[in-house]
Design a protein around this motif. Sequence first.
Motif, mmCIF file in Angstrom:
data_model
loop_
_atom_site.group_PDB
_atom_site.id
_atom_site.type_symbol
_atom_site.label_atom_id
_atom_site.label_comp_id
_atom_site.label_asym_id
_atom_site.label_seq_id
_atom_site.Cartn_x
_atom_site.Cartn_y
_atom_site.Cartn_z
ATOM 1 N N SER A 200 0.855 -1.184 0.000
ATOM 2 C CA SER A 200 0.000 0.000 0.000
ATOM 3 C C SER A 200 0.890 1.232 0.000
ATOM 4 O O SER A 200 1.958 1.239 0.622
ATOM 5 C CB SER A 200 -0.915 0.022 1.230
ATOM 6 O OG SER A 200 -1.749 -1.118 1.268
ATOM 7 N N VAL A 201 0.436 2.265 -0.699
ATOM 8 C CA VAL A 201 1.246 3.478 -0.832
ATOM 9 C C VAL A 201 0.352 4.696 -0.675
ATOM 10 O O VAL A 201 -0.830 4.676 -1.042
ATOM 11 C CB VAL A 201 1.984 3.499 -2.197
ATOM 12 C CG1 VAL A 201 1.012 3.523 -3.360
ATOM 13 C CG2 VAL A 201 2.963 4.654 -2.283
ATOM 14 N N ALA A 202 0.916 5.743 -0.073
ATOM 15 C CA ALA A 202 0.199 7.005 0.087
ATOM 16 C C ALA A 202 1.138 8.152 -0.228
ATOM 17 O O ALA A 202 2.333 8.096 0.089
ATOM 18 C CB ALA A 202 -0.344 7.147 1.513
ATOM 19 N N VAL A 203 0.597 9.187 -0.862
ATOM 20 C CA VAL A 203 1.345 10.406 -1.177
ATOM 21 C C VAL A 203 0.580 11.573 -0.567
ATOM 22 O O VAL A 203 -0.649 11.656 -0.693
ATOM 23 C CB VAL A 203 1.483 10.611 -2.699
ATOM 24 C CG1 VAL A 203 2.323 11.864 -2.994
ATOM 25 C CG2 VAL A 203 2.108 9.377 -3.351
ATOM 26 N N THR A 204 1.296 12.464 0.095
ATOM 27 C CA THR A 204 0.648 13.589 0.755
ATOM 28 C C THR A 204 1.456 14.857 0.577
ATOM 29 O O THR A 204 2.665 14.806 0.329
ATOM 30 C CB THR A 204 0.476 13.294 2.265
ATOM 31 O OG1 THR A 204 -0.315 14.312 2.866
ATOM 32 C CG2 THR A 204 1.816 13.214 2.983
ATOM 33 N N ASN A 205 0.790 15.993 0.674
ATOM 34 C CA ASN A 205 1.513 17.243 0.853
ATOM 35 C C ASN A 205 1.223 17.735 2.264
ATOM 36 O O ASN A 205 0.691 16.987 3.096
ATOM 37 C CB ASN A 205 1.146 18.278 -0.220
ATOM 38 C CG ASN A 205 -0.308 18.690 -0.196
ATOM 39 O OD1 ASN A 205 -1.028 18.513 0.791
ATOM 40 N ND2 ASN A 205 -0.775 19.264 -1.305
ATOM 41 N N PHE B 32 -2.964 10.939 -2.731
ATOM 42 C CA PHE B 32 -3.135 9.661 -3.429
ATOM 43 C C PHE B 32 -2.906 8.546 -2.432
ATOM 44 O O PHE B 32 -2.014 8.620 -1.588
ATOM 45 C CB PHE B 32 -2.126 9.554 -4.569
ATOM 46 C CG PHE B 32 -2.064 8.202 -5.234
ATOM 47 C CD1 PHE B 32 -3.037 7.812 -6.138
ATOM 48 C CD2 PHE B 32 -1.031 7.312 -4.957
ATOM 49 C CE1 PHE B 32 -2.985 6.563 -6.755
ATOM 50 C CE2 PHE B 32 -0.963 6.070 -5.566
ATOM 51 C CZ PHE B 32 -1.944 5.693 -6.472
ATOM 52 N N ALA B 33 -3.712 7.490 -2.500
ATOM 53 C CA ALA B 33 -3.499 6.291 -1.690
ATOM 54 C C ALA B 33 -4.110 5.108 -2.418
ATOM 55 O O ALA B 33 -5.229 5.203 -2.930
ATOM 56 C CB ALA B 33 -4.115 6.444 -0.309
ATOM 57 N N ALA C 41 -5.736 0.894 0.474
ATOM 58 C CA ALA C 41 -5.158 2.039 1.165
ATOM 59 C C ALA C 41 -5.407 1.977 2.665
ATOM 60 O O ALA C 41 -4.690 2.613 3.445
ATOM 61 C CB ALA C 41 -5.724 3.334 0.599
ATOM 62 N N ASP C 42 -6.421 1.198 3.090
ATOM 63 C CA ASP C 42 -6.775 1.115 4.506
ATOM 64 C C ASP C 42 -6.215 -0.116 5.202
ATOM 65 O O ASP C 42 -6.434 -0.305 6.401
ATOM 66 C CB ASP C 42 -8.293 1.136 4.660
ATOM 67 C CG ASP C 42 -8.904 2.444 4.175
ATOM 68 O OD1 ASP C 42 -8.302 3.503 4.430
ATOM 69 O OD2 ASP C 42 -9.967 2.391 3.519
ATOM 70 N N ASP D 104 -2.763 6.691 7.660
ATOM 71 C CA ASP D 104 -2.421 7.256 8.964
ATOM 72 C C ASP D 104 -0.963 7.666 9.024
ATOM 73 O O ASP D 104 -0.618 8.717 9.581
ATOM 74 C CB ASP D 104 -2.725 6.251 10.072
ATOM 75 C CG ASP D 104 -4.093 6.479 10.698
ATOM 76 O OD1 ASP D 104 -4.897 7.236 10.116
ATOM 77 O OD2 ASP D 104 -4.357 5.899 11.767
ATOM 78 N N ALA D 105 -0.089 6.846 8.455
ATOM 79 C CA ALA D 105 1.332 7.214 8.414
ATOM 80 C C ALA D 105 1.518 8.514 7.640
ATOM 81 O O ALA D 105 2.364 9.348 7.988
ATOM 82 C CB ALA D 105 2.150 6.091 7.783
ATOM 83 N N ALA D 106 0.707 8.693 6.596
ATOM 84 C CA ALA D 106 0.783 9.929 5.820
ATOM 85 C C ALA D 106 0.371 11.134 6.662
ATOM 86 O O ALA D 106 0.857 12.247 6.444
ATOM 87 C CB ALA D 106 -0.089 9.826 4.571
#
Length: 376
Positions: A35-40, A46-47, A63-64, A270-272
């Motif tokens: 699973s991957v997440a991108v955040t600003n 994106f997740a 994503a969850d 959550d890590a994001a």
Amino acid sequence: MFPTQLTGHPDAGVLDAARATISDLMGRHHVPGLSVAVTNADRLLFAEGFGHADLAAERPATADTRYLWFSMSKIATATATLRLADQGRLHLDSPVSSILPAYVTRSGEQPRVRQLLNHTAGAANPLPVRWVLPADATEADVTAFTRRVLDRHPRPRRPAGGRARYSNLGYLLLAEIISRVTGEPFEQHMRRNLLEPAGMTATGYTRSDAEAGAGSYATGYVRLPRPLRPVLRAALPAGIVGDRHGQQLALRPFRVVGAGYGGLIGSVTDAARLVRVHLADGTIDGTRILAPDTARAMRTINTPGRPFELGLGWFRRPADRSAQPAFVEHWGTGGGFWNGMRLYPELGLGIVVMANTTRAYDHSALMTALLPVFVR
């Protein structure tokens, strides 16, 4: 200042190319699920999940999906430590022995709290292969196990203040310090003072099957030839090694003993959110977690070492010192799981990847493939 080329509207073709890169990487490295997440600094961009959270049930990763964080948990522990310092409840230059009297060096300078954060306290780093218990272990079992680990390593192994040498034990000591300073159990303090304020509602230190459902959690896997299964069984506590699925050997649910160094269980989203705290210099959704200077100090790499150069929690490999765009990161690796989260401070961008594989994969190539999706 964040650059204007950062975009929250990914180009579909570029995103498809990134997805293809991720799928190819998973195939080459035999990764069951990811699973991957991108955040600003402001929001999740994106997740997505790839592959399977559980091979036997053919349950997809999403994503969850919740994974064991292992050492990515150290960023949470470091953040909580620095928050106490911001509040004036903990002084980073205090000797560790002033809070934990039993942890005393026989000669030379006593290690400081700050040195636990950047791995220069001289703490030992015993191999934590057997620092696990079944997921239904009691709090008393976990506490007793952690106490035995600390009792076996009652003093620093090396003089404090030298080059950084990574230590899981140092973060066990930080968890003990947090508990002593606040007067409450470490996990309770972390929930009330970091996880809840940061909105990390799907992350904690124990599995919550009744609340989240067993299907929310990824099964950890070890890719191992059949003749080596007895070796793995001997290396891990009884009851942890599960059934085989092709070349992958499943691990039954377990708890990581030593919450401060590696005990979190949760999702990439959550890590994001934790990444967002650091990208936004200490705030999320209007809630201040850290002072701006403190958040920046955590990611400022100024302590040389091997295999990592350190800030006050975040690290980078010496080989990545001149990487462009510049980044800091933290990995989380252990039996059944391999994770990484990375900050690109100059881009105002963060990426988290979590996978249910024990072997390393090219997480850097994955993150590099995602950058063009969100940076023009």
